[in-house]
Design a protein around this motif. Sequence first.
Motif: not given
Length: 211
Positions: A24-36
């Motif tokens: 899940a982290a890989r999928a979300l970080f691929a769409r949003q930056d780290y801070r967001s």
Amino acid sequence: MNAILKYVPQRRPRGAPRQLLLDAARALFARQDYRSTTTREIAQAAGVTEHLLFRHFGSKAALFREALVVPFTSFVDDFGRTWQSIVPDETGEEELAGRFVGQLYDVFVEHQGLLLTLMASEALSEEEKADAGIADIRRALTVLGQISAEGMHLRGMRSDHPDLPAHSTVAMIAGMAALRSTYFGTRQPSREVIVEELVQAILHGFLHRND
């Protein structure tokens, strides 16, 4: 008398929540930056509680490092060892370039969150950069640039600034991995076609430069 069937919830396999959180982290970080990206979003996407995220990883930064930074730096370390074992005189330019481009392209595609976070890293505080392992990513990119520069030197390619074509090579591969859907939409060329085009661009762009 009919037997009453009692529902027994299925337990997740041991280690499943950890892997769900990493995916899940890989999928979300691929769409949003780290801070967001928030830990709550990651936990919801993984189908687990936020408490479980902190139990397994301790922090968002630690999860980011394990999900994205460690696989990338491990790839660079492994590729560096493979590079040292190559006998240049027995390996053609296209084979050398194909190994480098293909493997690097694959790791950038799999871990696009790295690229997105690096592009947005100027907005991060020094503490956030340190926690997320940005320095480790940059060190790995420097190693890739050095490998590319060594490859140029082995093949007699010359440049007044050898670090620039080396880093340009890495940037070209990273850019295609990050922007391929922007360029091509849903009708993307195959991985093999993209890698071959990158290989040809790199060889003909750097191999045949003027003295």
